[in-house]
Design a protein around this motif. Structure first.
Motif, PDB file in Angstrom:
ATOM      1  N   TYR A 178       0.526  -1.460  -0.024  1.00  0.00           N
ATOM      2  CA  TYR A 178      -0.238  -0.332   0.222  1.00  0.00           C
ATOM      3  C   TYR A 178       0.825   0.936  -0.080  1.00  0.00           C
ATOM      4  O   TYR A 178       2.261   1.463   0.406  1.00  0.00           O
ATOM      5  CB  TYR A 178      -0.880  -0.077   1.137  1.00  0.00           C
ATOM      6  CG  TYR A 178      -0.671   0.105   2.391  1.00  0.00           C
ATOM      7  CD1 TYR A 178      -0.453   1.782   2.987  1.00  0.00           C
ATOM      8  CD2 TYR A 178       0.509  -0.362   3.241  1.00  0.00           C
ATOM      9  CE1 TYR A 178       0.841   1.671   4.314  1.00  0.00           C
ATOM     10  CE2 TYR A 178       0.846  -0.288   4.393  1.00  0.00           C
ATOM     11  CZ  TYR A 178       1.330   1.115   5.064  1.00  0.00           C
ATOM     12  OH  TYR A 178       1.576   1.670   6.316  1.00  0.00           O
ATOM     13  N   GLN A 182      -2.316   4.590  -5.165  1.00  0.00           N
ATOM     14  CA  GLN A 182      -3.093   3.793  -5.171  1.00  0.00           C
ATOM     15  C   GLN A 182      -4.626   3.879  -5.554  1.00  0.00           C
ATOM     16  O   GLN A 182      -4.861   5.090  -5.103  1.00  0.00           O
ATOM     17  CB  GLN A 182      -3.499   2.498  -3.368  1.00  0.00           C
ATOM     18  CG  GLN A 182      -2.448   1.280  -3.466  1.00  0.00           C
ATOM     19  CD  GLN A 182      -2.960   0.278  -2.225  1.00  0.00           C
ATOM     20  OE1 GLN A 182      -2.787   1.619  -1.382  1.00  0.00           O
ATOM     21  NE2 GLN A 182      -3.154  -0.244  -2.826  1.00  0.00           N
ATOM     22  N   SER A 190      -8.382  -1.312  -3.272  1.00  0.00           N
ATOM     23  CA  SER A 190      -7.823  -2.370  -1.909  1.00  0.00           C
ATOM     24  C   SER A 190      -8.468  -1.245  -0.994  1.00  0.00           C
ATOM     25  O   SER A 190      -9.024  -0.326  -0.951  1.00  0.00           O
ATOM     26  CB  SER A 190      -6.300  -2.458  -2.566  1.00  0.00           C
ATOM     27  OG  SER A 190      -5.474  -3.224  -2.930  1.00  0.00           O
ATOM     28  N   ARG A 217      -5.779  -9.592   7.315  1.00  0.00           N
ATOM     29  CA  ARG A 217      -4.907  -8.671   6.503  1.00  0.00           C
ATOM     30  C   ARG A 217      -3.260  -9.145   6.593  1.00  0.00           C
ATOM     31  O   ARG A 217      -2.975  -8.199   7.277  1.00  0.00           O
ATOM     32  CB  ARG A 217      -5.528  -7.695   5.228  1.00  0.00           C
ATOM     33  CG  ARG A 217      -6.817  -7.980   5.055  1.00  0.00           C
ATOM     34  CD  ARG A 217      -6.326  -9.171   3.804  1.00  0.00           C
ATOM     35  NE  ARG A 217      -7.983  -9.323   3.208  1.00  0.00           N
ATOM     36  CZ  ARG A 217      -8.942  -9.758   2.941  1.00  0.00           C
ATOM     37  NH1 ARG A 217      -8.986 -10.387   4.035  1.00  0.00           N
ATOM     38  NH2 ARG A 217      -9.623 -10.137   2.166  1.00  0.00           N
ATOM     39  N   TYR A 219       0.135  -6.168   5.638  1.00  0.00           N
ATOM     40  CA  TYR A 219       0.440  -4.669   4.693  1.00  0.00           C
ATOM     41  C   TYR A 219       1.264  -4.349   4.685  1.00  0.00           C
ATOM     42  O   TYR A 219       2.496  -4.476   5.706  1.00  0.00           O
ATOM     43  CB  TYR A 219      -0.924  -3.515   5.083  1.00  0.00           C
ATOM     44  CG  TYR A 219      -2.084  -3.960   4.449  1.00  0.00           C
ATOM     45  CD1 TYR A 219      -2.535  -4.185   3.104  1.00  0.00           C
ATOM     46  CD2 TYR A 219      -3.341  -4.184   5.110  1.00  0.00           C
ATOM     47  CE1 TYR A 219      -3.897  -4.248   3.019  1.00  0.00           C
ATOM     48  CE2 TYR A 219      -4.619  -3.982   4.889  1.00  0.00           C
ATOM     49  CZ  TYR A 219      -4.617  -4.514   3.453  1.00  0.00           C
ATOM     50  OH  TYR A 219      -6.083  -4.393   3.293  1.00  0.00           O
TER      51      TYR A 219
END
Length: 277
Positions: A178, A182, A190, A217, A219
């Protein structure tokens, strides 16, 4: 250095970084998702080729005469794109990957870096609390066709390195990268940029989270991913097969925790809605 998908998130960050250290950079991008604004400051020092990598003849013409090919380009999207267009995603990505690889081999490129993905792993390998290692990709059972296409290319590269002894390969399985630039589109973006955009637009639009927010998740910030990518490219000078390596962070966070963090930063009185349908 030739970078396919060089106007995308990771590709553009890598291109900008390489220009600052004096590399000659060629970028191929059809601009379907990439954006030349991401390359703005570096663009005068970059050779740009705009075409669709599904065109093998163009691949053969352009992918030549470089020290390394960095293959970042692929057809990607949000979860609904992956599920609703599973055949198209898989078919396009297999074609793109094969064209770029065949062109590189045809033109005698010695070093080939490939951007793979955490999508190669099955759901069984992503149970909360288990550390995901590279060996967990097999036995193979990716959830999405996108993951199958990535695994197929990984195997092609493994076989190519075995068959062509002067051909070196590096494979990075990017996980949750990220950072600036983005995509925040609802269908294609995302989680972090989409949530950030929703917070900015609230209350014009609701702050809706798909699912119950309990999914986890991991990152990794873009600068760290670029540093790792450069290390893997350099390693090909002394090692024929570099990776596959997971490129990401070991930190785990729940989707709802990201949403709560974004709400906190926004300093708005936002009510989170969870769409479990």
């Amino acid at each position: 250095v030739l970078i396919t998908g060089g106007a995308g998130l990771i590709g553009s960050a890598l291109a900008r970084n390489l220009v600052t250290v004096g590399a000659q950079v060629i970028v191929i991008d059809d601009l379907s998702r990439g954006n030349l604004e991401f390359l703005a400051d570096a663009l005068p020092n970059i050779s740009l080729q705009t075409f669709d990598l599904r065109d093998y003849q163009r691949c053969k013409e352009v992918i030549r005469g470089v020290d390394v090919v960095v293959h970042m380009a692929s057809r990607v999207g949000g979860i609904k794109v992956y599920t609703n267009e599973a055949f198209s995603i898989m078919n396009d990505n297999i074609l793109i990957d094969s064209n770029v690889l065949r062109a590189a081999l045809h033109n005698g490129i010695k070093n080939f870096f490939y951007a793979s993905s955490a999508h190669v792993y099955s759901m069984q390998n992503t149970i909360e609390g288990q550390k995901m290692t590279e060996s967990n990709a097999y036995p193979a059972d990716p959830l999405l066709s996108y993951g199958w296409a990535k695994l197929i290319m990984e195997k092609q590269l493994e076989y190519a390195a075995d068959e062509f002894k002067d051909f070196s390969v590096a494979v990075a399985r990017y996980i949750g990268i990220y950072g600036p630039n983005q995509d925040y589109g609802l269908q294609t973006g995302s989680v972090i940029p989409v949530f950030s955009h929703r917070a900015i637009k609230y209350p014009e639009i609701s702050f809706s989270v798909w699912g119950d927010g309990e999914e986890t998740r991991s990152y990794c910030f873009i600068d760290d991913a670029v540093d790792c990518t450069k290390m893997m490219i350099e390693k090909m000078d002394v090692q024929q097969m570099v990776g596959p390596y997971n490129v990401g962070s070991s930190d785990i966070i729940k989707i709802k925790e990201i949403a709560q963090k974004v709400v906190e930063i926004s300093q708005k009185d936002i009510t989170l809605e969870f769409d479990t349908s």
